[in-house]
Scaffold this active site. Structure first.
Site, PDB file in Angstrom:
ATOM      1  N   ASP A  45      38.515   0.433  43.828  1.00 24.16           N
ATOM      2  CA  ASP A  45      39.335   0.271  45.038  1.00 24.16           C
ATOM      3  C   ASP A  45      38.492  -0.296  46.176  1.00 24.16           C
ATOM      4  O   ASP A  45      37.663   0.388  46.761  1.00 24.16           O
ATOM      5  CB  ASP A  45      39.908   1.623  45.471  1.00 24.16           C
ATOM      6  N   TYR A  50      36.173  -3.700  53.884  1.00 24.63           N
ATOM      7  CA  TYR A  50      35.007  -2.920  53.434  1.00 24.63           C
ATOM      8  C   TYR A  50      33.747  -3.796  53.336  1.00 24.63           C
ATOM      9  O   TYR A  50      32.639  -3.288  53.194  1.00 24.63           O
ATOM     10  CB  TYR A  50      35.257  -2.239  52.077  1.00 24.63           C
ATOM     11  N   LYS A  75      42.782  -5.275  49.476  1.00 19.54           N
ATOM     12  CA  LYS A  75      43.806  -5.095  50.525  1.00 19.54           C
ATOM     13  C   LYS A  75      43.644  -6.141  51.608  1.00 19.54           C
ATOM     14  O   LYS A  75      42.526  -6.548  51.914  1.00 19.54           O
ATOM     15  CB  LYS A  75      43.668  -3.698  51.151  1.00 19.54           C
ATOM     16  N   HIS A 108      47.077  -3.272  53.944  1.00 23.52           N
ATOM     17  CA  HIS A 108      46.215  -2.124  54.234  1.00 23.52           C
ATOM     18  C   HIS A 108      46.835  -1.152  55.240  1.00 23.52           C
ATOM     19  O   HIS A 108      46.772   0.062  55.060  1.00 23.52           O
ATOM     20  CB  HIS A 108      44.866  -2.648  54.751  1.00 23.52           C
TER      21      HIS A 108
HETATM   22  N1  LIG Z   1      43.974   2.590  52.334  1.00 18.51           N
HETATM   23  C1  LIG Z   1      43.252   3.120  53.307  1.00 18.51           C
HETATM   24  O1  LIG Z   1      43.550   2.982  54.497  1.00 18.51           O
HETATM   25  C2  LIG Z   1      42.040   3.911  52.933  1.00 18.51           C
HETATM   26  C3  LIG Z   1      41.419   4.730  53.911  1.00 18.51           C
HETATM   27  C4  LIG Z   1      40.306   5.479  53.533  1.00 18.51           C
HETATM   28  C5  LIG Z   1      39.835   5.418  52.220  1.00 18.51           C
HETATM   29  N2  LIG Z   1      40.434   4.580  51.306  1.00 18.51           N
HETATM   30  C6  LIG Z   1      39.917   4.470  49.910  1.00 18.51           C
HETATM   31  O2  LIG Z   1      39.795   5.763  49.362  1.00 18.51           O
HETATM   32  C7  LIG Z   1      38.451   5.985  48.935  1.00 18.51           C
HETATM   33  C8  LIG Z   1      38.066   7.440  49.058  1.00 18.51           C
HETATM   34  O3  LIG Z   1      38.179   7.907  50.389  1.00 18.51           O
HETATM   35  P1  LIG Z   1      36.917   8.167  51.348  1.00 18.51           P
HETATM   36  O4  LIG Z   1      35.778   7.333  50.902  1.00 18.51           O
HETATM   37  O5  LIG Z   1      37.408   7.997  52.734  1.00 18.51           O
HETATM   38  O6  LIG Z   1      36.580   9.708  51.185  1.00 18.51           O
HETATM   39  P2  LIG Z   1      36.382  10.750  49.955  1.00 18.51           P
HETATM   40  O7  LIG Z   1      36.458  10.085  48.645  1.00 18.51           O
HETATM   41  O8  LIG Z   1      37.282  11.902  50.238  1.00 18.51           O
HETATM   42  O9  LIG Z   1      34.894  11.288  50.231  1.00 18.51           O
HETATM   43  C9  LIG Z   1      33.785  10.471  50.080  1.00 18.51           C
HETATM   44  C10 LIG Z   1      32.557  11.248  50.580  1.00 18.51           C
HETATM   45  O10 LIG Z   1      32.280  12.368  49.749  1.00 18.51           O
HETATM   46  C11 LIG Z   1      30.951  12.281  49.200  1.00 18.51           C
HETATM   47  N3  LIG Z   1      31.038  12.739  47.811  1.00 18.51           N
HETATM   48  C12 LIG Z   1      31.676  12.100  46.787  1.00 18.51           C
HETATM   49  N4  LIG Z   1      31.614  12.843  45.658  1.00 18.51           N
HETATM   50  C13 LIG Z   1      30.915  13.954  45.959  1.00 18.51           C
HETATM   51  C14 LIG Z   1      30.513  15.080  45.183  1.00 18.51           C
HETATM   52  N5  LIG Z   1      30.849  15.201  43.907  1.00 18.51           N
HETATM   53  N6  LIG Z   1      29.761  16.041  45.812  1.00 18.51           N
HETATM   54  C15 LIG Z   1      29.443  15.908  47.111  1.00 18.51           C
HETATM   55  N7  LIG Z   1      29.793  14.873  47.896  1.00 18.51           N
HETATM   56  C16 LIG Z   1      30.530  13.898  47.333  1.00 18.51           C
HETATM   57  C17 LIG Z   1      30.559  10.823  49.318  1.00 18.51           C
HETATM   58  O11 LIG Z   1      29.172  10.673  49.505  1.00 18.51           O
HETATM   59  P3  LIG Z   1      28.228   9.869  48.426  1.00 18.51           P
HETATM   60  O12 LIG Z   1      28.742   8.474  48.319  1.00 18.51           O
HETATM   61  O13 LIG Z   1      26.878   9.936  49.069  1.00 18.51           O
HETATM   62  O14 LIG Z   1      28.320  10.636  47.139  1.00 18.51           O
HETATM   63  C18 LIG Z   1      31.301  10.397  50.592  1.00 18.51           C
HETATM   64  O15 LIG Z   1      30.555  10.743  51.736  1.00 18.51           O
HETATM   65  C19 LIG Z   1      37.654   5.036  49.856  1.00 18.51           C
HETATM   66  O16 LIG Z   1      36.338   4.831  49.401  1.00 18.51           O
HETATM   67  C20 LIG Z   1      38.543   3.822  49.826  1.00 18.51           C
HETATM   68  O17 LIG Z   1      38.379   3.131  48.603  1.00 18.51           O
HETATM   69  C21 LIG Z   1      41.531   3.856  51.648  1.00 18.51           C
END
Ligand SMILES: NC(=O)c1ccc[n+]([C@@H]2O[C@H](COP(=O)([O-])OP(=O)(O)OC[C@H]3O[C@@H](n4cnc5c(N)ncnc54)[C@H](OP(=O)(O)O)[C@@H]3O)[C@@H](O)[C@H]2O)c1
Length: 271
Positions: A45, A50, A75, A108
């Site tokens: 994704d 990004y 997106k 997006h």
């Molecule tokens: N459509 C939209 O508007 C939108 C908005 C936000 C996000 N997204 C998408 O959704 C994805 C996920 O959301 P997000 O990145 O915001 O947050 P998330 O997946 O809820 O959390 C990511 C965070 O958690 C840490 N992490 C991951 N696995 C872990 C584990 N097993 N133990 C401890 N820490 C862990 C990561 O650090 P490390 O990398 O250091 O492990 C990172 O800091 C994004 O990357 C993006 O692709 C889309």
């Protein structure tokens, strides 16, 4: 548990993938992507905003996998909206990803300028078979109802923030009723809730981490989920969620954790 969902146009989409919102250091995303693909992830994704589509493309190339084995989402960003702008943005994403199609291309955010024209551009790409599926992100019921007024193609997917702390059955059910596959982002609440006692208790019972419980919770709601990590051990752990099952009671107690916590904007401010 099945590993794929079937979209409304017959395209298969993996239920669990890699989120790649990571500005990061050089090659961090590239390495994360190739490592994830080696471990069995098949959904990536990304998004133009990004600024890592090049590295996503490189990581995919490094994996040596055939293009059709991997489902890539990108997106169109807020300032790329409008008919011509969106077609241009799509071409730029293809170039950066070094591919000739994207599996799922999403609007997006539902910003107000050019939204209809943006969707028409996505429909054009879809009709020309340049993209496998089109969809939206951060659309709640009012945004979707507005889109239905002019859409010829119903979105295949709606990606929105989704975790037990932002449990939105109304949005999920509205999508399902209209044959739109829900996809949840920020399933780990970026680690903010990792120590929540209810999560800790359930995780201990299953000998899993609270992060793995959060991922499994989304999957058991049949919501596609894309936890982000660039750390090899965490990428591995986040995919090691196929060998346990949350009971209906555990699902229910996780559902009750809803307290409106968000890591991103509330789409209702985009009306
Ligand atoms: N459509 C939209 O508007 C939108 C908005 C936000 C996000 N997204 C998408 O959704 C994805 C996920 O959301 P997000 O990145 O915001 O947050 P998330 O997946 O809820 O959390 C990511 C965070 O958690 C840490 N992490 C991951 N696995 C872990 C584990 N097993 N133990 C401890 N820490 C862990 C990561 O650090 P490390 O990398 O250091 O492990 C990172 O800091 C994004 O990357 C993006 O692709 C889309």
């Amino acid at each position: 548990m099945k590993t794929n969902v079937l979209l409304n146009n017959g395209v298969k989409m993996p239920l669990l993938g890699l989120g790649i919102y990571a500005p990061g250091e050089k090659n961090e995303v590239r390495n994360a992507v190739s490592h994830a693909l080696e471990l069995g992830y098949r959904l990536l994704d990304t998004a133009s905003i990004y600024q890592n589509e090049e590295e996503v493309g490189q990581g995919f190339k490094d994996s040596g996998l055939a293009r059709e084995k991997v489902f890539i989402t990108s997106k169109v960003w807020r300032d790329e909206q409008g008919y011509v702008q969106t077609l241009r943005a799509y071409d730029k994403s293809l170039k950066r990803l070094q591919t000739d199609y994207i599996d799922l291309y999403l609007i997006h955010w539902p910003v107000r300028t050019g939204l209809k024209e943006t969707w028409q551009a996505l429909e054009q790409l879809y009709e020309e078979k340049r993209v496998k599926a089109i969809g939206v992100s951060n659309y709640y019921e009012p945004h979707l109802k507005e889109l239905f007024e002019y859409a010829n193609v119903i979105p295949a997917v709606n990606q929105f923030e989704f975790s037990p702390f932002l449990y939105l059955p109304n949005v999920v059910n509205f999508c399902i009723d209209h044959k739109i596959q829900p996809e949840g982002y920020a399933p780990l609440v970026r680690g903010e809730k990792a120590q929540h006692p209810v999560l800790v208790d359930i995780a201990e019972k299953h000998r899993k981490s609270t992060y793995q419980v959060l991922i499994r919770w989304s999957m058991q709601h049949n919501v596609v989920t894309i936890p982000k990590s660039v750390n090899p051990d965490r990428i591995k752990a986040n995919f090691d969620v196929w060998d346990f099952q949350l009971s209906p009671m555990e699902m229910d107690s996780l559902d009750q954790l809803h307290d409106g916590t968000r890591v991103a904007d509330d789409p209702m401010t985009y009306l």
